[in-house]
Motif scaffolding. Structure first.
Motif, PDB file in Angstrom:
ATOM      1  N   GLU A  51       0.414  -1.394  -0.182  1.00  0.00           N
ATOM      2  CA  GLU A  51      -0.067   0.352  -0.282  1.00  0.00           C
ATOM      3  C   GLU A  51       1.082   1.489   0.009  1.00  0.00           C
ATOM      4  O   GLU A  51       0.440   2.609  -0.634  1.00  0.00           O
ATOM      5  CB  GLU A  51      -0.990   0.392   1.189  1.00  0.00           C
ATOM      6  CG  GLU A  51      -2.441  -1.128   1.587  1.00  0.00           C
ATOM      7  CD  GLU A  51      -3.105  -0.342   1.742  1.00  0.00           C
ATOM      8  OE1 GLU A  51      -3.344   0.507   2.885  1.00  0.00           O
ATOM      9  OE2 GLU A  51      -4.071  -1.424   2.581  1.00  0.00           O
ATOM     10  N   GLN A  63      -2.202  -2.495  -3.539  1.00  0.00           N
ATOM     11  CA  GLN A  63      -3.708  -3.022  -2.686  1.00  0.00           C
ATOM     12  C   GLN A  63      -2.890  -4.558  -2.348  1.00  0.00           C
ATOM     13  O   GLN A  63      -3.130  -4.686  -3.148  1.00  0.00           O
ATOM     14  CB  GLN A  63      -4.675  -3.031  -3.721  1.00  0.00           C
ATOM     15  CG  GLN A  63      -5.513  -1.554  -4.089  1.00  0.00           C
ATOM     16  CD  GLN A  63      -7.310  -2.068  -4.657  1.00  0.00           C
ATOM     17  OE1 GLN A  63      -7.440  -1.623  -3.796  1.00  0.00           O
ATOM     18  NE2 GLN A  63      -7.280  -1.991  -6.077  1.00  0.00           N
ATOM     19  N   ARG A  82      -9.896  -5.082   2.739  1.00  0.00           N
ATOM     20  CA  ARG A  82      -8.270  -4.608   2.379  1.00  0.00           C
ATOM     21  C   ARG A  82      -8.115  -5.812   3.746  1.00  0.00           C
ATOM     22  O   ARG A  82      -8.571  -5.146   4.848  1.00  0.00           O
ATOM     23  CB  ARG A  82      -8.350  -3.315   2.898  1.00  0.00           C
ATOM     24  CG  ARG A  82      -6.955  -2.392   3.397  1.00  0.00           C
ATOM     25  CD  ARG A  82      -7.787  -0.699   3.285  1.00  0.00           C
ATOM     26  NE  ARG A  82      -5.745  -0.691   3.740  1.00  0.00           N
ATOM     27  CZ  ARG A  82      -5.887   0.541   4.343  1.00  0.00           C
ATOM     28  NH1 ARG A  82      -7.048   0.775   5.693  1.00  0.00           N
ATOM     29  NH2 ARG A  82      -5.157   0.874   5.389  1.00  0.00           N
ATOM     30  N   TYR A 133      -2.229  -1.800  -8.838  1.00  0.00           N
ATOM     31  CA  TYR A 133      -3.126  -1.394  -7.765  1.00  0.00           C
ATOM     32  C   TYR A 133      -4.441  -2.095  -9.043  1.00  0.00           C
ATOM     33  O   TYR A 133      -5.608  -2.725  -8.653  1.00  0.00           O
ATOM     34  CB  TYR A 133      -3.840  -0.148  -8.086  1.00  0.00           C
ATOM     35  CG  TYR A 133      -4.852   0.902  -7.437  1.00  0.00           C
ATOM     36  CD1 TYR A 133      -4.212   1.360  -6.396  1.00  0.00           C
ATOM     37  CD2 TYR A 133      -6.165   0.861  -7.647  1.00  0.00           C
ATOM     38  CE1 TYR A 133      -5.999   1.864  -5.729  1.00  0.00           C
ATOM     39  CE2 TYR A 133      -6.322   1.401  -7.490  1.00  0.00           C
ATOM     40  CZ  TYR A 133      -6.407   2.054  -6.292  1.00  0.00           C
ATOM     41  OH  TYR A 133      -8.227   2.346  -5.500  1.00  0.00           O
ATOM     42  N   GLU A 193      -7.471  -4.493  -8.176  1.00  0.00           N
ATOM     43  CA  GLU A 193      -8.918  -3.963  -8.088  1.00  0.00           C
ATOM     44  C   GLU A 193      -9.995  -4.842  -9.484  1.00  0.00           C
ATOM     45  O   GLU A 193     -11.258  -5.044  -8.831  1.00  0.00           O
ATOM     46  CB  GLU A 193      -8.825  -2.943  -8.976  1.00  0.00           C
ATOM     47  CG  GLU A 193      -9.696  -2.342  -9.900  1.00  0.00           C
ATOM     48  CD  GLU A 193     -10.457  -1.343  -7.772  1.00  0.00           C
ATOM     49  OE1 GLU A 193      -9.414  -1.069  -6.591  1.00  0.00           O
ATOM     50  OE2 GLU A 193     -11.402  -0.143  -7.441  1.00  0.00           O
TER      51      GLU A 193
END
Ligand code: AFP
Length: 339
Positions: A290, A295, A302, A322, A326
């Motif tokens: 992060e 991510q 999370r 990221y 996603e």
């Protein structure tokens, strides 16, 4: 270019200098964190030296049987090194190690405010074939000033104040975040110092690599299976991703941090919580990812929002670039809608 001057650079940013610079931004700081970190760094240098000698030691008996005593296994030895280094810093109150079933409460005369969770030698099943292995750690501050309790380490990962790893590979690399980005240092063996070689690491927004133990595919859930299928047979005209899997988390995450892509150790029918441990594998690596702009997701939330109930708890994990993570989040959301 002045090569002579380059060979004798005098402006090297050592890890000690780096941490002291950081500390000077906080005039109220008492230097406790810098002292703690210097003990962790010392532990890493010691383990690095043992790992480098491991093959040789076996061959010529460097640390071999003496007086009938068995050579200590490297993971046991590394644990002893870190526990001693951390306790002697006088800055810790609780230690949680992958090697110890129970948390270690530091005796009051040597106690400080920090709680350290760590895996002293992750990937140790790879030692005998010379594959990169590493130490992973995360640091919390005690919740309040009273007697330390397990609640001080059973905090969500977002409460960590620092995390990092040291990779014992073709070079020895120390990667650290104190919550303001990620920096990488390489050990210069001639100086015995870690030098800043990878300042302000940013993970690519999208990557070309996926990293997973595909041998478990038959037991995966729908979203994991769909994601890996997408990596191999993309339907949007993009190129398939490459598969890279070392089986040593530090090495797989290090590559992911530098080159981008995803690393996953998902749940499967046999292991509904995956394999990796929340406190000293999932949290520190998620914190770093992060901080580098990526991510980290558990399949439900999370990763850093997870609140562990036990010190050796496990969780599935999907971490990396990221945009790639996603896509995984979207697949799990779609699955949840169906149910
Ligand atoms: P070992 O420490 O037993 O070698 O396990 C390593 C590890 O915890 C982690 O570093 C790897 O990512 C993961 O296990 C590999 O697990 P699989 O062998 O099941 O793929």
């Amino acid at each position: 270019m002045d090569h002579a001057a380059d060979a004798y650079r005098t402006d090297l940013m050592t890890i000690t200098r780096f941490v002291l610079n950081e500390q000077s931004k906080y005039p109220e700081s008492r230097g406790d964190f810098s002292i703690l970190l210097s003990h962790i760094v010392l532990g890493c240098k010691f383990v690095c030296s043992c790992v480098n000698k491991a093959g040789l030691a076996k061959l010529i008996g460097l640390a071999g049987e003496t007086n009938g005593e068995e050579q200590k296994k490297l993971d046991v030895l590394s644990n002893e090194v870190f526990v001693k280094a951390l306790v002697s810093s006088s800055r810790t109150c609780i230690l949680v190690s992958e090697e110890d079933e129970e948390a270690i409460f530091v005796e009051s005369s040597k106690r400080g405010r920090y709680c350290v969770v760590f895996d002293p030698l992750d990937g140790s099943s790879n030692i005998d074939c010379g594959v990169s292995i590493g130490t992973i750690f995360g640091i919390y501050l005690m919740k309040d000033g009273g007697e330390p309790t397990l609640a001080d380490v059973l905090q969500p990962g977002r409460n960590m104040i620092a995390a990092g790893y040291c990779m014992y590979g073709s070079s020895c690399t120390f990667v650290l975040s104190t919550g303001t980005g990620v920096n990488g240092f390489t050990l210069d063996p001639s100086l015995g110092e870690f030098i800043l070689t990878h300042p302000d690491i940013k993970i690519p927004k999208k990557g070309k690599i996926y990293s997973v133990n595909e041998g478990n595919a038959k037991n995966w859930d729908g979203p994991t299976a769909k994601y890996v299928e997408k990596c191999k047979f993309p339907k949007d005209g993009s190129s398939p991703k490459s598969l890279r899997y070392i089986g040593s988390m530090v090495a797989d995450v290090h590559r992911t941090l530098l080159y981008g892509g995803v690393f996953l150790y998902p749940a499967d029918k046999k292991s509904p919580n995956g394999k990796l441990r929340v406190l000293y594998e999932v949290f520190p690596m998620s914190f770093l990812i992060e901080q580098a702009g990526g991510q980290s997701f558990t399949g439900k939330e999370r990763a850093l929002d997870l609140v562990p109930k036990k010190i050796h708890e496990r969780s599935p994990i999907f971490l990396g670039s990221y945009d790639d993570v996603e896509e995984i989040i979207a697949l799990y959301a779609a699955e949840e809608k169906k149910e």
